[in-house]
Write an enzyme that holds these catalytic residues in place. Structure first.
Site, PDB file in Angstrom:
ATOM      1  N   TYR A 109      -9.594  16.788   0.689  1.00 42.89           N
ATOM      2  CA  TYR A 109     -10.241  16.104  -0.437  1.00 42.89           C
ATOM      3  C   TYR A 109     -11.728  16.395  -0.358  1.00 42.89           C
ATOM      4  CZ  TYR A 109      -6.610  12.589  -1.679  1.00 42.89           C
ATOM      5  OH  TYR A 109      -5.497  11.929  -2.124  1.00 42.89           O
ATOM      6  N   HIS A 159       1.598  12.682  -7.227  1.00 47.04           N
ATOM      7  CA  HIS A 159       1.091  11.788  -6.186  1.00 47.04           C
ATOM      8  C   HIS A 159       2.032  10.576  -6.016  1.00 47.04           C
ATOM      9  CE1 HIS A 159      -2.922  11.889  -4.065  1.00 47.04           C
ATOM     10  NE2 HIS A 159      -2.501  10.724  -3.631  1.00 47.04           N
ATOM     11  N   GLY A 182       9.246  11.302  -5.695  1.00 43.15           N
ATOM     12  CA  GLY A 182      10.499  10.654  -6.085  1.00 43.15           C
ATOM     13  C   GLY A 182      11.739  11.133  -5.357  1.00 43.15           C
ATOM     14  N   ARG A 242      14.430  10.945  -2.780  1.00 41.72           N
ATOM     15  CA  ARG A 242      14.927   9.879  -1.913  1.00 41.72           C
ATOM     16  C   ARG A 242      16.271  10.221  -1.281  1.00 41.72           C
ATOM     17  NH1 ARG A 242      10.493   9.047  -2.544  1.00 41.72           N
ATOM     18  NH2 ARG A 242       9.397   7.233  -3.384  1.00 41.72           N
ATOM     19  N   GLY A 256       6.817  11.747   0.787  1.00 42.04           N
ATOM     20  CA  GLY A 256       5.817  10.871   1.395  1.00 42.04           C
ATOM     21  C   GLY A 256       6.445   9.585   1.883  1.00 42.04           C
ATOM     22  N   GLN A 313      -4.545  18.747   4.522  1.00 39.98           N
ATOM     23  CA  GLN A 313      -4.788  18.367   3.124  1.00 39.98           C
ATOM     24  C   GLN A 313      -6.248  18.002   2.965  1.00 39.98           C
ATOM     25  OE1 GLN A 313      -5.313  14.766   2.144  1.00 39.98           O
ATOM     26  NE2 GLN A 313      -6.007  15.634   0.201  1.00 39.98           N
ATOM     27  N   TYR A 373       0.848  -1.207   0.000  1.00 39.98           N
ATOM     28  CA  TYR A 373       0.000   0.000   0.000  1.00 39.98           C
ATOM     29  C   TYR A 373       0.881   1.255   0.000  1.00 39.98           C
ATOM     30  CZ  TYR A 373      -2.496   3.902   2.134  1.00 39.98           C
ATOM     31  OH  TYR A 373      -2.984   5.153   2.411  1.00 39.98           O
ATOM     32  N   PRO A 387       1.152  14.824   2.795  1.00 43.05           N
ATOM     33  CA  PRO A 387      -0.005  14.150   3.395  1.00 43.05           C
ATOM     34  C   PRO A 387      -0.096  12.698   2.957  1.00 43.05           C
ATOM     35  CG  PRO A 387      -0.686  15.583   1.587  1.00 43.05           C
ATOM     36  CD  PRO A 387       0.761  15.847   1.822  1.00 43.05           C
TER      37      PRO A 387
HETATM   38  C1  LIG Z   1       0.700   5.727   1.478  1.00 43.38           C
HETATM   39  C2  LIG Z   1       0.413   7.039   0.808  1.00 43.38           C
HETATM   40  C3  LIG Z   1      -0.793   7.689   1.061  1.00 43.38           C
HETATM   41  C4  LIG Z   1      -1.048   8.916   0.461  1.00 43.38           C
HETATM   42  N1  LIG Z   1      -2.203   9.590   0.778  1.00 43.38           N
HETATM   43  C5  LIG Z   1      -2.396  10.840   0.305  1.00 43.38           C
HETATM   44  C6  LIG Z   1      -3.514  11.600   0.718  1.00 43.38           C
HETATM   45  O1  LIG Z   1      -4.324  11.156   1.523  1.00 43.38           O
HETATM   46  N2  LIG Z   1      -3.653  12.857   0.193  1.00 43.38           N
HETATM   47  C7  LIG Z   1      -2.763  13.394  -0.694  1.00 43.38           C
HETATM   48  O2  LIG Z   1      -2.932  14.530  -1.135  1.00 43.38           O
HETATM   49  N3  LIG Z   1      -1.695  12.687  -1.088  1.00 43.38           N
HETATM   50  C8  LIG Z   1      -1.484  11.434  -0.614  1.00 43.38           C
HETATM   51  N4  LIG Z   1      -0.366  10.740  -0.996  1.00 43.38           N
HETATM   52  C9  LIG Z   1       0.620  11.361  -1.900  1.00 43.38           C
HETATM   53  C10 LIG Z   1       1.687  12.116  -1.101  1.00 43.38           C
HETATM   54  O3  LIG Z   1       1.154  13.253  -0.489  1.00 43.38           O
HETATM   55  C11 LIG Z   1       2.830  12.567  -2.014  1.00 43.38           C
HETATM   56  O4  LIG Z   1       2.317  13.331  -3.075  1.00 43.38           O
HETATM   57  C12 LIG Z   1       3.667  11.417  -2.555  1.00 43.38           C
HETATM   58  O5  LIG Z   1       3.873  10.419  -1.582  1.00 43.38           O
HETATM   59  C13 LIG Z   1       5.016  11.953  -3.014  1.00 43.38           C
HETATM   60  O6  LIG Z   1       5.807  10.979  -3.572  1.00 43.38           O
HETATM   61  P1  LIG Z   1       6.959  10.188  -2.762  1.00 43.38           P
HETATM   62  O7  LIG Z   1       6.238   9.147  -1.956  1.00 43.38           O
HETATM   63  O8  LIG Z   1       7.766   9.610  -3.863  1.00 43.38           O
HETATM   64  O9  LIG Z   1       7.686  11.183  -1.896  1.00 43.38           O
HETATM   65  C14 LIG Z   1      -0.100   9.487  -0.430  1.00 43.38           C
HETATM   66  C15 LIG Z   1       1.094   8.807  -0.685  1.00 43.38           C
HETATM   67  C16 LIG Z   1       1.359   7.607  -0.074  1.00 43.38           C
HETATM   68  C17 LIG Z   1       2.672   6.922  -0.355  1.00 43.38           C
END
Ligand SMILES: Cc1cc2nc3c(=O)[nH]c(=O)nc-3n(C[C@H](O)[C@H](O)[C@H](O)COP(=O)(O)O)c2cc1C
Length: 372
Positions: free
Chosen positions: A131, A269, A302, A304, A323, A129, A26, A79
């Site tokens: 929705y 995302h 992305g 890291r 994230g 954040q 997930y 978020p």
């Molecule tokens: C497990 C998970 C849950 C996420 N849930 C949300 C969310 O609820 N709302 C949102 O705007 N973005 C959500 N995102 C996107 C993150 O805010 C972010 O844009 C993304 O993780 C960035 O990429 P990275 O994981 O490569 O840093 C989620 C990402 C992950 C990995």
């Protein structure tokens, strides 16, 4: 024993071992063939920094002001829905890190901690954040709660008109809130440390939205009703800073700026929505050009390592978010893992600044990039 985490990839590998497969997938998974999730990382590798010599870099400043505040580091916590899946208590750990390092923590609409708890835990470092799903009234009630709790930065996410099919989640039978059938039971039984802790703390729920009872919000339900009229309505309704998250079109971004939005958050995302979308870092320079020198731009997807953060700032981002790195860190080693990852990212930024002759993070620009 120290945490043995020296890179974000170390944290990822450790989390993969400790977490049930369904939970790791997930967090780690993405849309479609997961090509974009990989490209988000490789696109950073294609950007090169320009080393410089004989600059006195003994003192280096990593703190940065953004959206009217001074932050301890130039990056924050993006978020994420149901962070507590990464380990029970993850939301508290994120809040503690946000406070300790003075970085922003964006609480997701889909979080397992309440709006009020998070504001209490980390004060003005908490962003919200937002929705919108289904009808406008419950969504605006949520906004009223956010305002009453004292939040002043709202991230309005617009890249989920529909939750994209994520193949790993489909295969694993992942649902929010969690449904535990025989397949998941076996997965959990094979990861007893996580499972026992989760049993003791309670399986994470969605703390801020009604789910089953009156159909106000379901993770998979359509969020596609949101349009420009709604953005204008929200702009009038919300009296504080409004940032739109999930923007990859310069045309959209310019129109949002004209609509009175206070900042654009360039993001795909983390590759979790449209597998054929462009990497954020490729869009970033176009966005900076379209929005002008001074307009606030955030970026994620992305990142890291610290050098990628330096590159994003040099390419025109004012601030970056991440994230998965934090969820990996928590899954790997809880609070200690999280603090270690924040510290190692800060250390990598500082080391990169020394190599490229930069003493103040706020001065990074395209001159710090090779052949740009
Ligand atoms: C497990 C998970 C849950 C996420 N849930 C949300 C969310 O609820 N709302 C949102 O705007 N973005 C959500 N995102 C996107 C993150 O805010 C972010 O844009 C993304 O993780 C960035 O990429 P990275 O994981 O490569 O840093 C989620 C990402 C992950 C990995």
């Amino acid at each position: 024993m120290p945490s043995q985490i020296f890179t974000v990839e170390d944290a990822r590998a450790k989390a993969k071992r400790r977490l049930p497969k369904m939970v790791f997938d997930y967090i780690d998974g993405a849309a479609g063939n997961e090509r974009l999730a990989a490209e988000n990382i490789s696109a950073f590798e294609n950007v090169k920094l320009q080393p410089r010599a004989l600059v006195n870099v003994e003192n280096r400043k990593l703190n940065k002001s953004f959206l009217g505040r001074d932050w301890g580091l130039p990056f924050g916590i993006a978020p994420m829905g149901m962070c507590d899946l990464a380990w029970p208590g993850a939301d508290e750990m994120l809040a503690a890190a946000a406070t300790k390092f003075n970085i922003p923590l964006a609480l997701s609409t889909m979080a397992s901690s309440t709006i009020e708890q998070t504001r209490e835990r980390t004060g003005e470092n908490a962003w919200f954040q937002f929705y919108v799903s289904g009808s406008k009234e419950p969504a605006m009630k949520l906004i009223d709660r956010v305002a009453a709790a004292g939040y002043t930065n709202l991230l309005f996410t617009v890249d989920v008109p529909q939750v994209a099919p994520r193949v790993r989640d489909l295969r694993n039978g992942f649902q929010a809130p969690l449904k535990i059938g025989p397949k998941q039971f076996i997965d959990f039984a094979l990861h007893p440390q996580w499972s026992i802790s989760s049993l003791l703390k309670g399986v994470p729920t969605l703390a801020n939205v009604e789910t089953e009872a009156d159909g106000q919000f379901k993770r998979d339900s359509g969020r596609g009703g949101v349009d420009w009229d709604f953005l204008n309505y929200l702009r009038d309704y919300w009296p504080h800073k409004l940032i739109v998250k999930g923007v990859l079109s310069t045309q959209d971004a310019v129109r949002m700026k004209q609509a009175g939005v206070d900042g654009i958050y360039v993001s795909n995302h983390g590759g979790r929505q449209l597998d054929s979308a462009p990497p954020s870092v490729v869009v970033l320079p176009l966005m900076r050009k379209a929005l002008g020198e001074e307009y606030p731009i955030l970026l994620d997807s992305g990142i890291r390592d610290g050098e990628s953060i330096v590159k994003a700032l040099a390419l025109g981002a004012d601030f970056v978010m991440m994230g998965r790195p934090y969820s990996y860190a928590i899954g790997a080693d809880g609070q200690r893992g999280l603090d270690t990852v924040v510290e190692l990212l800060a250390g990598q930024i500082s080391a990169a600044m020394a190599q490229i002759g930069v003493t103040d993070i706020a001065t990074l620009d395209t001159h710090n990039l090779f052949n740009y």
